[in-house]
Design a protein around this motif. Structure first.
Motif, PDB file in Angstrom:
ATOM      1  N   GLN A 184       0.603  -1.156  -0.011  1.00 17.16           N
ATOM      2  CA  GLN A 184       0.111   0.088  -0.054  1.00 17.16           C
ATOM      3  C   GLN A 184       0.876   1.202  -0.029  1.00 17.16           C
ATOM      4  O   GLN A 184       0.259   2.439  -0.022  1.00 17.16           O
ATOM      5  CB  GLN A 184      -0.890  -0.046   1.277  1.00 17.16           C
TER       6      GLN A 184
ATOM      7  N   ASP B  68       9.440   6.101   0.492  1.00 14.12           N
ATOM      8  CA  ASP B  68       8.830   5.163  -0.464  1.00 14.12           C
ATOM      9  C   ASP B  68       9.207   3.634  -0.350  1.00 14.12           C
ATOM     10  O   ASP B  68       8.837   2.737  -0.611  1.00 14.12           O
ATOM     11  CB  ASP B  68       9.159   5.575  -2.021  1.00 14.12           C
TER      12      ASP B  68
ATOM     13  N   HIS C 252      -2.427  13.263  -3.157  1.00 10.45           N
ATOM     14  CA  HIS C 252      -2.714  11.816  -3.431  1.00 10.45           C
ATOM     15  C   HIS C 252      -1.901  11.623  -5.013  1.00 10.45           C
ATOM     16  O   HIS C 252      -1.368  10.598  -5.091  1.00 10.45           O
ATOM     17  CB  HIS C 252      -3.863  11.238  -3.282  1.00 10.45           C
TER      18      HIS C 252
ATOM     19  N   VAL D 107      -2.673   5.279   4.913  1.00  9.99           N
ATOM     20  CA  VAL D 107      -3.261   3.862   5.430  1.00  9.99           C
ATOM     21  C   VAL D 107      -3.474   4.205   6.851  1.00  9.99           C
ATOM     22  O   VAL D 107      -3.141   4.442   7.578  1.00  9.99           O
ATOM     23  CB  VAL D 107      -2.204   2.861   5.256  1.00  9.99           C
TER      24      VAL D 107
ATOM     25  N   GLN E 141       0.224   8.683  -0.121  1.00 14.73           N
ATOM     26  CA  GLN E 141      -0.680   7.421   0.335  1.00 14.73           C
ATOM     27  C   GLN E 141      -0.966   7.801   1.872  1.00 14.73           C
ATOM     28  O   GLN E 141      -0.020   7.929   2.734  1.00 14.73           O
ATOM     29  CB  GLN E 141      -0.018   6.306   0.120  1.00 14.73           C
TER      30      GLN E 141
ATOM     31  N   TRP F  84      -4.856  14.699   1.600  1.00 15.80           N
ATOM     32  CA  TRP F  84      -5.218  13.656   0.557  1.00 15.80           C
ATOM     33  C   TRP F  84      -5.616  14.440  -0.789  1.00 15.80           C
ATOM     34  O   TRP F  84      -4.994  13.916  -1.939  1.00 15.80           O
ATOM     35  CB  TRP F  84      -6.047  12.675   1.044  1.00 15.80           C
TER      36      TRP F  84
ATOM     37  N   TRP G 155      -9.304   6.928   1.532  1.00 11.51           N
ATOM     38  CA  TRP G 155      -8.046   6.456   1.734  1.00 11.51           C
ATOM     39  C   TRP G 155      -8.218   4.949   2.594  1.00 11.51           C
ATOM     40  O   TRP G 155      -9.257   4.651   3.100  1.00 11.51           O
ATOM     41  CB  TRP G 155      -6.945   7.186   2.429  1.00 11.51           C
TER      42      TRP G 155
ATOM     43  N   THR H  92       4.205   8.189   2.540  1.00 16.12           N
ATOM     44  CA  THR H  92       2.830   7.276   3.151  1.00 16.12           C
ATOM     45  C   THR H  92       2.687   7.825   4.615  1.00 16.12           C
ATOM     46  O   THR H  92       3.419   7.935   5.340  1.00 16.12           O
ATOM     47  CB  THR H  92       2.991   5.808   3.034  1.00 16.12           C
TER      48      THR H  92
ATOM     49  N   GLY I  19       2.898   4.458  -0.765  1.00 16.76           N
ATOM     50  CA  GLY I  19       2.715   5.639  -1.912  1.00 16.76           C
ATOM     51  C   GLY I  19       4.082   5.453  -2.583  1.00 16.76           C
ATOM     52  O   GLY I  19       5.235   5.325  -1.996  1.00 16.76           O
TER      53      GLY I  19
END
Length: 419
Positions: A301, A395, A335, A342, A340, A331, A365, A307, A303
Motif C-alpha cells: 500500500q 517510498d 494523493h 493508510v 498515500q 489527501w 483512503w 505514506t 505511496g
C-alpha cells in the motif's frame, strides 16, 4: 703557669656530625607532625561539622521534619515510595537543620532531600505540581560537606547550594530548567478532556515541557543530572512519545560509563522490544484486514513518494477532527503526486467504524482494522498504546517522522513534497 685545657669528649668527625644534625632535624619534624595531627583531631572532635546542613525558611510550625533518601535503582529517582530513607532530621526553631548519616563512599552517589508532607510517607515525593515539589536531588561524595538553603513551601523551586561541585551545579541548573518549563507549559493549565477535544493541546504542552528536559539531558556531560532529567521527562516511565530520546541516552552513557548499574537499567528500558517503531526504522510489513473485506499487505500500500500510517478510532474526538480538517485536505492535494494514507482503526463496532469513516471523508483512503478494540496484533507489533498517532514513511517504508499532527503535519508534507 699556664695550663691548657683539653676537651675530653671524643671528637666527632665531620662525616658523623652531618648525620647527627640530619637525625635531629627528622625527629623534630616528626614531633611537629604528630602535634599537628593531634591538634586537628581534637578540634574536629570538639566541633564536628554536619555532613549535609542548611537552613529552611518559612518553617512556621515546630517539628518540621526532613528526610534523606537514597534511590537504589534508576526507577526510584523522583518516584514516590521507592527511595530508601537513610536519615531524618527535625528543623530547628531558627530554620537550621543537618544530616550526618550519609553514605561513606568515595564514589559519588545520588541522594534526595525531601520535606515531610502532612499525612504522607517519609519517601513521598510531590511530582504532579513542580512548583510545590518537596524534594531535590543532590550528588554526595564523602569528604565534601554540603550546605544548602531553601523555603519550606517551594523547596525544589527555591533550592540553592553554597559552593556546589560541578555536578551539583548541573543539578541546580536542571532544577531551574524544570521549574521554568513547568511554568511556561503546564502550570495552571486545564484542558477539557471529557470529550477529548483538547487532548492534542495537552499532549503538545507536555511534549514542549519534556523537550526542555530532553535538551538538557542530551547536552550535559554528567551522568547523574542526565539520568535525573530522564526520570523527570516521565516519572511514570512512559516514553512512548519520545523513545528516540531513551535510545540516545543509552548510546551516550554506555560508551562513557558502561558498567554503571543505572546505565544498564537505562539501556534495558531502551531495548527495541520496549519501544515503538523508531524514526529511521523500516516500518514492519503486516497483512491488514481492510474495510473492503480484503486482506492486504501494508508494504503493497506504500505511496510512490510518501505514506502516512494513521492510527485512529471512531470514538476519538481529536482523531475525527484530524480526518476532516487535516488528512482530507492533504489527501486531496497530494494523493495524485505520490502520497498515500493508510488508516488503522482501534475498533470493535464495525458499523460505527464505517459510519465515522464515511462521515469524515476518511473512506477515500485505505482503512483497516482487526475489530478487536485496542487489543490488536497490529498495535502490539509496532508497540503503540496511545492514539492519535501516526508514522510518516518514505517510498521504501523507512520512518521519517512520527506523531506530527495538525498544521504541523500539513507543513511537513508540503515541504517534503516540494523536493
Amino acid at each position: 703557669m699556664f695550663i691548657q685545657k683539653h676537651n675530653i669528649s671524643t671528637p666527632t668527625t665531620p662525616h658523623l656530625q652531618g648525620h647527627s644534625i640530619d637525625l635531629n632535624t627528622t625527629i623534630l619534624s616528626i614531633r611537629k607532625t604528630i602535634y599537628f595531627v593531634l591538634i586537628t583531631l581534637l578540634a574536629t572532635s570538639c566541633n564536628s561539622p554536619a555532613y549535609i546542613s542548611g537552613k529552611l525558611e518559612g518553617a512556621k510550625k515546630e517539628g518540621v521534619k526532613m528526610y534523606l533518601l537514597q534511590p537504589e535503582n534508576l526507577r526510584d529517582v523522583a518516584a514516590s515510595f521507592f527511595g530508601k530513607v537513610i536519615d531524618s532530621t527535625v528543623v530547628n526553631p531558627d530554620g537550621t537543620f543537618e544530616f550526618q548519616n550519609v553514605p561513606n563512599t568515595k564514589e559519588a552517589v545520588l541522594l534526595e532531600i525531601a520535606i515531610a508532607l502532612p499525612g504522607k510517607n517519609p519517601n513521598y515525593l510531590q511530582t504532579d505540581n513542580q512548583t510545590k515539589a518537596n524534594f531535590m536531588p543532590i550528588v554526595w561524595q564523602s569528604g565534601n560537606p554540603l550546605k544548602i538553603s531553601s523555603k519550606v513551601d517551594t523547596f525544589q523551586k527555591s533550592f540553592s547550594m553554597e559552593q556546589p561541585s560541578e555536578v551539583n551545579k548541573a543539578l541546580v541548573a536542571l532544577k531551574d530548567i524544570n521549574q521554568k518549563a513547568y511554568q511556561s507549559y503546564l502550570a495552571g493549565k486545564h484542558w477539557e478532556l471529557e470529550d477529548g477535544s483538547q487532548l492534542m493541546e495537552k499532549e503538545h504542552a507536555i511534549l514542549q515541557y519534556q523537550t526542555e528536559l530532553i535538551n538538557f539531558a542530551d547536552s550535559t556531560p554528567y551522568l547523574m543530572p542526565a539520568l535525573v532529567a530522564t526520570r523527570w521527562v516521565s516519572t511514570a516511565n512512559d516514553y512512548e512519545r519520545v523513545p528516540e530520546f531513551l535510545v540516545r541516552q543509552c548510546d551516550t552513557w554506555k560508551k562513557k560509563q558502561p558498567n554503571h548499574p543505572w546505565v544498564k537499567q537505562l539501556c534495558k528500558l531502551s531495548e527495541p522490544s520496549n519501544l515503538p517503531v523508531l524514526v529511521g526504522d523500516v516500518f514492519p510489513d503486516f497483512k491488514l484486514p481492510m474495510i473492503t473485506k480484503d486482506t492486504l499487505s501494508l508494504k503493497a500500500q506504500l505511496g510512490d513518494k510518501l505514506t502516512i500510517i494513521d492510527l485512529w478510532a471512531s470514538w476519538c474526538a481529536p482523531c475525527r477532527v484530524e480526518n476532516r480538517e487535516i488528512l482530507g485536505p492533504i489527501w486531496d492535494t497530494y494523493h495524485d503526486k505520490g502520497l498515500q494514507i493508510v488508516a488503522y482503526g482501534l475498533e470493535s463496532n464495525e458499523p460505527a467504524w464505517k459510519a465515522a469513516a464515511e462521515r469524515d471523508g476518511a473512506d477515500h483512503w485505505p482503512q483497516a482494522s482487526h475489530l478487536q478494540g485496542d487489543d490488536t496484533p497490529f498495535l502490539k507489533r509496532i508497540r503503540v498504546k496511545t492514539i492519535p498517532a501516526n508514522f510518516i514513511l518514505d517510498d521504501n517504508g523507512v520512518v521519517l517522522a512520527k506523531n506530527v499532527h495538525g498544521e504541523a503535519l500539513v507543513n511537513w508534507v508540503k515541504n517534503y513534497m516540494k523536493n
